[in-house]
Scaffold this motif. Structure first.
Motif, short mmCIF file in Angstrom:
data_model
loop_
_atom_site.label_atom_id
_atom_site.label_comp_id
_atom_site.label_asym_id
_atom_site.label_seq_id
_atom_site.Cartn_x
_atom_site.Cartn_y
_atom_site.Cartn_z
N ALA A 80 35.10 -29.73 -10.17
CA ALA A 80 35.62 -28.90 -9.05
C ALA A 80 34.54 -27.75 -9.01
CB ALA A 80 37.08 -28.24 -9.60
N TYR A 81 33.85 -27.51 -10.11
CA TYR A 81 32.80 -26.45 -10.08
C TYR A 81 31.47 -27.29 -9.21
CZ TYR A 81 29.13 -23.38 -11.72
OH TYR A 81 27.94 -22.44 -11.87
N ARG A 82 31.25 -28.31 -9.64
CA ARG A 82 30.26 -28.86 -8.84
C ARG A 82 30.38 -29.05 -7.31
NH1 ARG A 82 30.12 -33.05 -11.85
NH2 ARG A 82 31.40 -34.46 -10.94
N SER A 83 31.77 -29.42 -7.00
CA SER A 83 32.17 -29.24 -5.82
C SER A 83 31.97 -27.81 -5.11
CB SER A 83 33.67 -29.71 -5.42
OG SER A 83 34.15 -29.62 -4.11
N ASP A 84 32.51 -26.79 -5.68
CA ASP A 84 31.86 -25.27 -5.28
C ASP A 84 30.53 -25.05 -5.05
OD1 ASP A 84 34.69 -24.75 -5.58
OD2 ASP A 84 34.24 -23.63 -7.31
N LEU A 85 29.52 -25.58 -5.82
CA LEU A 85 28.27 -25.31 -5.71
C LEU A 85 27.72 -26.27 -4.44
CD1 LEU A 85 27.17 -25.53 -9.37
CD2 LEU A 85 27.18 -23.54 -8.15
N THR A 86 28.13 -27.39 -4.34
CA THR A 86 27.56 -28.33 -3.36
C THR A 86 28.21 -27.82 -2.05
OG1 THR A 86 29.26 -29.87 -3.60
CG2 THR A 86 27.10 -30.32 -4.80
N LEU A 87 29.26 -27.02 -1.85
CA LEU A 87 29.73 -26.74 -0.59
C LEU A 87 28.96 -25.38 -0.29
CD1 LEU A 87 33.56 -27.17 -1.05
CD2 LEU A 87 32.00 -28.26 0.58
N GLN A 88 28.57 -24.76 -1.28
CA GLN A 88 28.03 -23.40 -1.17
C GLN A 88 26.68 -23.77 -0.57
OE1 GLN A 88 27.77 -20.51 -4.07
NE2 GLN A 88 29.51 -21.20 -4.83
N ALA A 140 18.14 -25.35 -3.65
CA ALA A 140 18.04 -26.48 -4.36
C ALA A 140 17.89 -25.77 -6.03
CB ALA A 140 16.61 -27.32 -4.26
N LEU A 141 17.38 -24.80 -5.94
CA LEU A 141 17.16 -24.10 -7.54
C LEU A 141 18.40 -23.63 -7.95
CD1 LEU A 141 14.93 -23.80 -9.63
CD2 LEU A 141 14.62 -21.86 -8.87
N ASP A 142 19.25 -22.72 -7.04
CA ASP A 142 20.28 -21.80 -7.52
C ASP A 142 21.49 -22.52 -7.44
OD1 ASP A 142 18.49 -19.81 -7.73
OD2 ASP A 142 19.01 -18.69 -5.92
N LEU A 143 21.63 -23.51 -6.62
CA LEU A 143 23.01 -24.30 -6.32
C LEU A 143 22.82 -25.73 -7.03
CD1 LEU A 143 23.78 -22.69 -2.98
CD2 LEU A 143 24.73 -22.06 -5.21
N LEU A 144 21.83 -26.54 -6.45
CA LEU A 144 21.81 -27.86 -6.63
C LEU A 144 21.49 -28.36 -7.98
CD1 LEU A 144 20.70 -29.16 -3.20
CD2 LEU A 144 23.02 -29.03 -4.20
N VAL A 157 22.99 -35.36 -5.83
CA VAL A 157 23.68 -34.53 -6.75
C VAL A 157 25.34 -34.76 -6.48
CG1 VAL A 157 24.38 -32.07 -7.35
CG2 VAL A 157 22.28 -32.72 -6.87
N ARG A 158 25.72 -34.86 -5.42
CA ARG A 158 27.22 -35.20 -5.29
C ARG A 158 27.43 -36.54 -5.83
NH1 ARG A 158 28.26 -33.33 0.82
NH2 ARG A 158 29.20 -31.05 0.20
N GLU A 159 26.73 -37.51 -5.85
CA GLU A 159 26.77 -38.99 -6.20
C GLU A 159 26.43 -39.30 -7.55
OE1 GLU A 159 28.38 -41.40 -4.41
OE2 GLU A 159 28.65 -39.64 -2.73
N GLY A 160 25.45 -38.05 -8.14
CA GLY A 160 25.03 -38.34 -9.58
C GLY A 160 23.95 -39.59 -9.72
#
Length: 295
Positions: free
Chosen positions: A114-122, A151-155, A291-294
């Motif tokens: 869920a946190y990863r989803s938050d970051l990628t949506l941002q 890329a640095l702050d979120l991804l 990032v989403r797919e790992g």
């Protein structure tokens, strides 16, 4: 004053309700550029503050946040999670700091997803906002700066959620992401590095020379320490990001700058090695999918 003495003094201050030491200073991973860094939670403080005292960095936070951030839903929205998770507690009479750390290191797979989803949506929203950047003048460089910031702050932090790891934000950061994520996620790390246009020792030397006359004295000093220690790409990463942060106004009025100033800024930002304009945004989008797919 030594960092140990400062830690003792901070712990003895009645307003200070928790103290932790952060970063590599004082650990087995310390190097010439390690800076003593402390986090404090203090009563009577209205907002977060950063100070430098005798070469020691202080990140001062209101006590109320120490209470609030015991709740994961509150912490994920506001807290400097990596700093909290990786710091070493010096003083914690309430036990709240330790509770925050236990929460961060024991998040479930669902919470991390869920946190990863938050970051990628941002990140997606930020890239959509930057996508309107047009070619001409300094706009391609603004797009590159925005893509790097996303890329640095979120991804990058989102990528680390696959490993339940927390980001390190020292000068030698590129070496850290290779060590932590490079083998598991080669595509993501490859695209992250392409955004920065690293060029080893030669590019680091060029970037250091270009800092002259641009008010980057402290940044140049830190980058030179990294260069002398062999962290060439770390020096370049620092100078690329700090130039974009401190000289954004120059990028916005690119056409009015002298050719000498444009040359220096272009070297620092890596115009000959990095994607510009829409190409930078597209590369960041590819990184987002990795990032989403790992991968």
């Amino acid at each position: 004053m030594t960092s140990e003495r400062l830690g003792e003094r901070l712990s003895g201050d009645r307003k200070v309700r928790a103290v932790a030491q952060a970063g590599s200073y004082g650990t087995e991973y310390a190097w010439a550029g390690s800076q003593p860094t402390f986090l404090t939670f203090e009563r009577g403080l209205l907002s977060a503050q950063t100070e430098i005292r005798g070469g020691v960095r202080l990140e001062r936070l209101p006590y109320e946040q120490l209470e609030a951030w015991r709740d994961w839903d509150a912490a994920r929205q506001q807290a400097p999670l990596a700093l909290l998770a990786t710091s070493r507690v010096v003083y914690d009479p309430t036990g709240f700091y330790g509770r925050i750390q236990r929460t961060l290191w024991n998040l479930s797979a669902a919470q991390l997803a869920a946190y990863r989803s938050d970051l990628t949506l941002q990140a997606e929203d930020a890239l959509n906002a930057a996508e309107g950047v047009q070619s001409g003048g300094g706009q391609p460089l603004l797009a590159l700066a925005d893509a790097r910031r996303v890329a640095l702050d979120l991804l990058y932090p989102a990528l680390l959620t696959h490993l339940h790891a927390w980001a390190e934000f020292e000068v030698r950061l590129p070496h850290a992401w290779r060590a932590v994520a490079g083998l598991r996620f080669p595509k993501a790390v490859y695209r992250l590095e392409n955004l920065y246009g690293f060029g080893g020792e030669a590019e680091a030397r060029r970037a250091l020379l270009a800092t002259r006359g641009l008010g980057l004295v402290e940044q140049e000093r830190r980058a030179r320490t990294a260069f002398q220690s062999g962290y060439y790409d770390g020096a370049v990463r620092l100078l690329r990001d700090e130039t974009a942060r401190l000289h954004r106004a120059d990028l916005e009025r690119w056409a009015y700058l002298s050719s000498a100033r444009r040359d220096k800024l272009g070297t620092l930002l890596g115009v000959t090695l990095s994607p510009l304009g829409p190409a930078a945004i597209e590369l960041a989008r590819q990184l987002l999918e990795d990032v989403r797919e790992g991968r």
